[in-house]
Design a protein around this motif. Sequence first.
Motif, PDB file in Angstrom:
ATOM      1  N   ASP A 177     -37.930 -22.970  15.122  1.00  0.00           N
ATOM      2  CA  ASP A 177     -38.405 -21.586  15.238  1.00  0.00           C
ATOM      3  C   ASP A 177     -38.475 -20.922  13.867  1.00  0.00           C
ATOM      4  OD1 ASP A 177     -39.151 -19.120  16.340  1.00  0.00           O
ATOM      5  OD2 ASP A 177     -37.071 -18.483  16.512  1.00  0.00           O
ATOM      6  N   ILE A 178     -37.457 -21.128  13.050  1.00  0.00           N
ATOM      7  CA  ILE A 178     -37.439 -20.517  11.712  1.00  0.00           C
ATOM      8  C   ILE A 178     -38.570 -21.070  10.853  1.00  0.00           C
ATOM      9  CG2 ILE A 178     -36.094 -20.235   9.598  1.00  0.00           C
ATOM     10  CD1 ILE A 178     -35.104 -18.632  12.017  1.00  0.00           C
ATOM     11  N   LEU A 179     -38.712 -22.388  10.820  1.00  0.00           N
ATOM     12  CA  LEU A 179     -39.741 -23.005   9.972  1.00  0.00           C
ATOM     13  C   LEU A 179     -41.144 -22.692  10.474  1.00  0.00           C
ATOM     14  CD1 LEU A 179     -38.135 -26.508   9.323  1.00  0.00           C
ATOM     15  CD2 LEU A 179     -38.063 -24.475   7.881  1.00  0.00           C
ATOM     16  N   VAL A 189     -39.631 -20.209   4.076  1.00  0.00           N
ATOM     17  CA  VAL A 189     -38.260 -20.692   4.268  1.00  0.00           C
ATOM     18  C   VAL A 189     -38.276 -22.211   4.350  1.00  0.00           C
ATOM     19  CG1 VAL A 189     -36.241 -20.675   5.774  1.00  0.00           C
ATOM     20  CG2 VAL A 189     -37.547 -18.570   5.421  1.00  0.00           C
ATOM     21  N   ALA A 190     -37.339 -22.830   3.658  1.00  0.00           N
ATOM     22  CA  ALA A 190     -37.203 -24.286   3.693  1.00  0.00           C
ATOM     23  C   ALA A 190     -35.765 -24.648   4.056  1.00  0.00           C
ATOM     24  CB  ALA A 190     -37.569 -24.898   2.335  1.00  0.00           C
ATOM     25  N   VAL A 191     -35.602 -25.822   4.652  1.00  0.00           N
ATOM     26  CA  VAL A 191     -34.270 -26.349   4.966  1.00  0.00           C
ATOM     27  C   VAL A 191     -33.923 -27.398   3.913  1.00  0.00           C
ATOM     28  CG1 VAL A 191     -32.878 -27.632   6.633  1.00  0.00           C
ATOM     29  CG2 VAL A 191     -34.508 -25.913   7.427  1.00  0.00           C
ATOM     30  N   ASN A 192     -32.844 -27.152   3.164  1.00  0.00           N
ATOM     31  CA  ASN A 192     -32.450 -28.061   2.086  1.00  0.00           C
ATOM     32  C   ASN A 192     -31.247 -28.929   2.435  1.00  0.00           C
ATOM     33  OD1 ASN A 192     -33.417 -25.294   0.472  1.00  0.00           O
ATOM     34  ND2 ASN A 192     -34.257 -27.190  -0.328  1.00  0.00           N
ATOM     35  N   GLU A 193     -30.478 -28.498   3.406  1.00  0.00           N
ATOM     36  CA  GLU A 193     -29.299 -29.292   3.758  1.00  0.00           C
ATOM     37  C   GLU A 193     -28.983 -29.085   5.227  1.00  0.00           C
ATOM     38  OE1 GLU A 193     -24.556 -29.512   2.586  1.00  0.00           O
ATOM     39  OE2 GLU A 193     -26.008 -28.856   1.062  1.00  0.00           O
ATOM     40  N   ILE A 215     -26.219 -25.446   8.003  1.00  0.00           N
ATOM     41  CA  ILE A 215     -27.616 -25.504   7.556  1.00  0.00           C
ATOM     42  C   ILE A 215     -27.777 -24.616   6.332  1.00  0.00           C
ATOM     43  CG2 ILE A 215     -30.019 -25.103   8.187  1.00  0.00           C
ATOM     44  CD1 ILE A 215     -27.501 -25.349  10.936  1.00  0.00           C
ATOM     45  N   ARG A 216     -28.417 -25.176   5.324  1.00  0.00           N
ATOM     46  CA  ARG A 216     -28.703 -24.375   4.131  1.00  0.00           C
ATOM     47  C   ARG A 216     -30.202 -24.111   4.066  1.00  0.00           C
ATOM     48  NH1 ARG A 216     -26.933 -26.648  -1.567  1.00  0.00           N
ATOM     49  NH2 ARG A 216     -28.776 -27.953  -1.265  1.00  0.00           N
ATOM     50  N   PHE A 217     -30.544 -22.845   4.224  1.00  0.00           N
ATOM     51  CA  PHE A 217     -31.925 -22.405   4.117  1.00  0.00           C
ATOM     52  C   PHE A 217     -32.182 -21.915   2.690  1.00  0.00           C
ATOM     53  CE2 PHE A 217     -30.798 -21.655   8.584  1.00  0.00           C
ATOM     54  CZ  PHE A 217     -31.837 -22.291   9.239  1.00  0.00           C
ATOM     55  N   THR A 218     -33.424 -22.056   2.250  1.00  0.00           N
ATOM     56  CA  THR A 218     -33.852 -21.473   0.978  1.00  0.00           C
ATOM     57  C   THR A 218     -35.035 -20.561   1.247  1.00  0.00           C
ATOM     58  OG1 THR A 218     -33.119 -23.372  -0.330  1.00  0.00           O
ATOM     59  CG2 THR A 218     -34.743 -21.921  -1.334  1.00  0.00           C
ATOM     60  N   ILE A 219     -34.880 -19.304   0.879  1.00  0.00           N
ATOM     61  CA  ILE A 219     -35.947 -18.317   1.036  1.00  0.00           C
ATOM     62  C   ILE A 219     -36.622 -18.159  -0.325  1.00  0.00           C
ATOM     63  CG2 ILE A 219     -36.519 -15.949   1.693  1.00  0.00           C
ATOM     64  CD1 ILE A 219     -33.936 -15.899   3.347  1.00  0.00           C
ATOM     65  N   TRP A 220     -37.858 -18.632  -0.421  1.00  0.00           N
ATOM     66  CA  TRP A 220     -38.621 -18.525  -1.670  1.00  0.00           C
ATOM     67  C   TRP A 220     -39.374 -17.203  -1.677  1.00  0.00           C
ATOM     68  CZ3 TRP A 220     -38.161 -22.131  -5.475  1.00  0.00           C
ATOM     69  CH2 TRP A 220     -37.585 -23.361  -5.123  1.00  0.00           C
ATOM     70  N   HIS A 221     -39.295 -16.493  -2.778  1.00  0.00           N
ATOM     71  CA  HIS A 221     -39.958 -15.188  -2.832  1.00  0.00           C
ATOM     72  C   HIS A 221     -40.377 -14.853  -4.260  1.00  0.00           C
ATOM     73  CE1 HIS A 221     -36.362 -13.115  -4.569  1.00  0.00           C
ATOM     74  NE2 HIS A 221     -35.710 -14.055  -3.907  1.00  0.00           N
ATOM     75  N   HIS A 222     -41.258 -13.873  -4.359  1.00  0.00           N
ATOM     76  CA  HIS A 222     -41.697 -13.405  -5.669  1.00  0.00           C
ATOM     77  C   HIS A 222     -40.536 -12.718  -6.387  1.00  0.00           C
ATOM     78  CE1 HIS A 222     -45.949 -14.301  -5.116  1.00  0.00           C
ATOM     79  NE2 HIS A 222     -45.871 -13.786  -3.892  1.00  0.00           N
ATOM     80  N   PRO A 223     -40.520 -12.776  -7.705  1.00  0.00           N
ATOM     81  CA  PRO A 223     -39.437 -12.108  -8.441  1.00  0.00           C
ATOM     82  C   PRO A 223     -39.426 -10.611  -8.162  1.00  0.00           C
ATOM     83  CG  PRO A 223     -40.634 -13.618  -9.870  1.00  0.00           C
ATOM     84  CD  PRO A 223     -41.432 -13.515  -8.603  1.00  0.00           C
ATOM     85  N   ALA A 224     -38.234 -10.065  -8.191  1.00  0.00           N
ATOM     86  CA  ALA A 224     -38.100  -8.620  -8.006  1.00  0.00           C
ATOM     87  C   ALA A 224     -38.629  -7.891  -9.244  1.00  0.00           C
ATOM     88  CB  ALA A 224     -36.634  -8.262  -7.775  1.00  0.00           C
ATOM     89  N   SER A 225     -38.967  -6.647  -9.061  1.00  0.00           N
ATOM     90  CA  SER A 225     -39.439  -5.841 -10.180  1.00  0.00           C
ATOM     91  C   SER A 225     -38.305  -5.651 -11.185  1.00  0.00           C
ATOM     92  CB  SER A 225     -39.923  -4.485  -9.680  1.00  0.00           C
ATOM     93  OG  SER A 225     -38.840  -3.779  -9.092  1.00  0.00           O
ATOM     94  N   PRO A 226     -38.625  -5.429 -12.462  1.00  0.00           N
ATOM     95  CA  PRO A 226     -37.570  -5.249 -13.468  1.00  0.00           C
ATOM     96  C   PRO A 226     -36.595  -4.131 -13.112  1.00  0.00           C
ATOM     97  CG  PRO A 226     -39.691  -5.568 -14.533  1.00  0.00           C
ATOM     98  CD  PRO A 226     -39.970  -5.434 -13.069  1.00  0.00           C
ATOM     99  N   ALA A 227     -37.104  -3.040 -12.549  1.00  0.00           N
ATOM    100  CA  ALA A 227     -36.212  -1.935 -12.196  1.00  0.00           C
ATOM    101  C   ALA A 227     -35.244  -2.344 -11.087  1.00  0.00           C
ATOM    102  CB  ALA A 227     -37.038  -0.719 -11.762  1.00  0.00           C
ATOM    103  N   LYS A 228     -35.771  -3.063 -10.083  1.00  0.00           N
ATOM    104  CA  LYS A 228     -34.906  -3.473  -8.993  1.00  0.00           C
ATOM    105  C   LYS A 228     -33.886  -4.509  -9.451  1.00  0.00           C
ATOM    106  CE  LYS A 228     -35.189  -4.667  -4.109  1.00  0.00           C
ATOM    107  NZ  LYS A 228     -36.105  -4.955  -2.977  1.00  0.00           N
ATOM    108  N   ARG A 229     -34.313  -5.401 -10.366  1.00  0.00           N
ATOM    109  CA  ARG A 229     -33.379  -6.395 -10.883  1.00  0.00           C
ATOM    110  C   ARG A 229     -32.283  -5.729 -11.701  1.00  0.00           C
ATOM    111  NH1 ARG A 229     -36.387 -11.004 -13.902  1.00  0.00           N
ATOM    112  NH2 ARG A 229     -37.282 -11.141 -11.810  1.00  0.00           N
ATOM    113  N   ALA A 230     -32.653  -4.721 -12.493  1.00  0.00           N
ATOM    114  CA  ALA A 230     -31.645  -4.004 -13.273  1.00  0.00           C
ATOM    115  C   ALA A 230     -30.657  -3.286 -12.359  1.00  0.00           C
ATOM    116  CB  ALA A 230     -32.323  -3.015 -14.206  1.00  0.00           C
ATOM    117  N   GLY A 231     -31.154  -2.758 -11.235  1.00  0.00           N
ATOM    118  CA  GLY A 231     -30.265  -2.101 -10.285  1.00  0.00           C
ATOM    119  C   GLY A 231     -29.277  -3.083  -9.680  1.00  0.00           C
ATOM    120  N   ARG A 232     -29.719  -4.299  -9.422  1.00  0.00           N
ATOM    121  CA  ARG A 232     -28.802  -5.301  -8.888  1.00  0.00           C
ATOM    122  C   ARG A 232     -27.714  -5.643  -9.898  1.00  0.00           C
ATOM    123  NH1 ARG A 232     -33.259  -9.507  -6.457  1.00  0.00           N
ATOM    124  NH2 ARG A 232     -33.876  -8.301  -4.600  1.00  0.00           N
TER     125      ARG A 232
END
Length: 208
Positions: free
Chosen positions: A154-156, A162-166, A183-200
């Motif tokens: 269902d997830i895939l 989303v990928a299943v790696n383990e 189960i180890r899932f990997t969620i691939w996504h576009h990089p966050a914006s510089p402002a959002k990354r700085a907030g993290r």
Amino acid sequence: MNQLKLVADRLRLAADLWLHRHGPWCLLFVGMLGVLLGFALIVMPQLNAELATKQATLKNLQVLVASSQERSVPAVDSAAKSALHYQAFRENLADDEQVLPSIKAILDSAERHHLVSSRAEYLRAGDDHAQTEMLQMTVPVKGRYSDIRRWIEDILGTQAFVAVNELAFKREEISENQVEAKIRFTIWHHPASPAKRAGRIRASEVAP
């Protein structure tokens, strides 16, 4: 003996007559022609052998060029296929804002498939070469094997990024209907914006 002398006299007479009619230049011409003919008989076999060697070398070069061109075509095709695969991968990436909803959807789907999930572990990482980011989500669950399998399908099937790696299973007793899985899932996504990354980064610095 007299007959041999007669023959010699006749030959000498014939030569004198030929020289008288044609002159000494004709004799010189015939001599040069004979020399040229002998030279040709000596040199021509060598020239033929050299020509055959050059023709064989040229044929080998043509074969090498043809084979290199045949090898270059698959290389071009492979590069084109890699570019297409990368483009398809980029098109399926989730936006950074979709990461949290994706996590919630994975956990909600586990509940819908009658699975009991424990505390999940999360790890963020980035790939500068591919210009992507990923969130690895390790989820321990317990339930029937068929339910776990349908949950992963269902997830895939609903989240292309989303990928299943383990995937690991454990069953305490053979007679048990329940299995434990991690189960180890990997969620691939576009990089966050510089402002959002700085907030993290600021949030992680002030986190207790």
